[in-house]
Design a protein around this motif. Structure first.
Motif, PDB file in Angstrom:
ATOM      1  N   THR A 103     -43.422  22.871 -17.290  1.00  0.00           N
ATOM      2  CA  THR A 103     -42.235  22.025 -17.357  1.00  0.00           C
ATOM      3  C   THR A 103     -41.380  22.359 -18.577  1.00  0.00           C
ATOM      4  OG1 THR A 103     -43.466  20.265 -18.516  1.00  0.00           O
ATOM      5  CG2 THR A 103     -43.332  20.120 -16.110  1.00  0.00           C
ATOM      6  N   THR A 132     -39.733  15.761 -22.204  1.00  0.00           N
ATOM      7  CA  THR A 132     -40.719  16.697 -21.653  1.00  0.00           C
ATOM      8  C   THR A 132     -41.813  16.992 -22.670  1.00  0.00           C
ATOM      9  OG1 THR A 132     -39.014  17.724 -20.273  1.00  0.00           O
ATOM     10  CG2 THR A 132     -41.043  18.966 -20.606  1.00  0.00           C
ATOM     11  N   VAL A 302     -38.025  16.842 -17.006  1.00  0.00           N
ATOM     12  CA  VAL A 302     -37.414  17.908 -16.222  1.00  0.00           C
ATOM     13  C   VAL A 302     -36.267  17.366 -15.372  1.00  0.00           C
ATOM     14  CG1 VAL A 302     -37.843  19.625 -14.418  1.00  0.00           C
ATOM     15  CG2 VAL A 302     -39.544  19.240 -16.177  1.00  0.00           C
TER      16      VAL A 302
END
Length: 308
Positions: A103, A132, A302
């Motif tokens: 990610t 993230t 994301v």
């Protein structure tokens, strides 16, 4: 059919989940380099057949030396370095955590585009990066067993470094691919949807040559010959190639025709969540609420890249 693009995008996420699990199995069975050699060669063979069926000639048409150069460089960065790191982290920390670290790829792509293409970093992109990173940190950090007041990694450090390297290389390779495709000129009779497959063909050439060289220098070709006579190894390599470059890439492009790029990209990025249960049943990787919550936060991060 309503929500067709969304359904296809979710299917792509499942396809990439299968790729990750098969890659972990294949890497542990035949080794990182052997599996990657087989994947690259099979991807080239499948591409030649597809081009022949669609265009009447097995080789990609159009393109310039400049475009080919950028795409070959993308193959070296994204496949040779990136996939080597990715498959190595599968061996060390497993595909579940490997996909969690992937990610970070949009972060790497955004930074690379900022340096090379002059694309501005928006506030939402910076927030997405932080979210993230927070999700990954929650999943992989815990209390030090000896010093409870300290925070430490719950995974082997070298596995984490391989995972970070894989994500960085995938993001950088994506930007290099975009540069190459921007220089690629298709013939008038060629459908535009072939461009990503043409581009991937040159990336696979670089990948095949790079992995063959690394295999020869490190182990020689004996492990490759042994894998060619092992049916489970060939089956794993073939399935990994089909679910990855063909089903995954092909259907990801198809999804963009039926829904927005942000929605499609977000749904395709849910692999770290989907993979939790299969990795538990196949590889006995324990499930904790902390790791699940961390995966959810990372996928949310994301999503912010594409939806804000």
């Amino acid at each position: 059919m309503p929500y067709l693009g969304e359904l296809i995008s979710i299917g792509v996420a499942f396809s990439w989940t299968a790729t990750a699990l098969l890659s972990e199995y294949g890497s542990k069975r035949m080794g990182n380099l052997v599996l990657n050699v087989l994947r690259m060669v099979l991807a080239l063979c499948f591409s030649l057949v597809m081009f022949l069926l669609v265009t009447g000639t097995p080789l990609p048409l159009g393109g310039t030396w400049q475009a080919h150069g950028w795409l070959l460089l993308s193959g070296i960065v994204g496949y040779v370095v990136g996939d080597y790191c990715l498959f190595q982290c599968y061996i060390i920390i497993g595909s579940r955590y490997g996909q969690l670290f992937m990610t970070l790829a949009p972060l790497a792509a955004a930074l690379m585009a900022w340096f090379t293409l002059g694309q501005q970093m928006s506030l939402s992109s910076i927030v997405a990066m932080l979210v993230t990173l927070a999700g990954i940190g929650l999943s992989v950090l815990g209390r030090d067993a000896e010093h409870h007041h300290r925070v430490a990694l719950t995974l082997p450090l070298h596995g984490v470094l391989f995972a970070i390297g894989a994500a960085m290389c995938q993001g950088i390779g994506l930007v290099l691919s975009k540069i190459g495709m921007d220089h690629y000129t298709l013939a008038d009779s060629q459908p535009t949807w072939l461009l990503p497959f043409y581009s991937n063909f040159f990336r696979c050439i670089a990948g095949a040559l790079g992995f063959l060289l690394l295999l020869y220098l490190r182990e020689g070709f004996r492990p490759l010959r042994r894998a060619l006579h092992d049916r489970p190894s060939i089956t794993a390599a073939t399935a990994t190639t089909i679910f990855g470059p063909f089903v995954g890439v092909g259907f990801s492009l198809l999804a963009l025709q039926y829904t927005g790029a942000g929605i499609a990209s977000t749904l395709m990025a849910i692999t770290p969540i989907i993979i939790i249960l299969p990795s538990y049943f196949l590889f006995k990787q324990p499930i904790t609420w902390k790791s699940v919550f961390g995966a959810l936060i990372s996928v949310a991060g994301v999503s912010l890249f594409f939806l804000l």
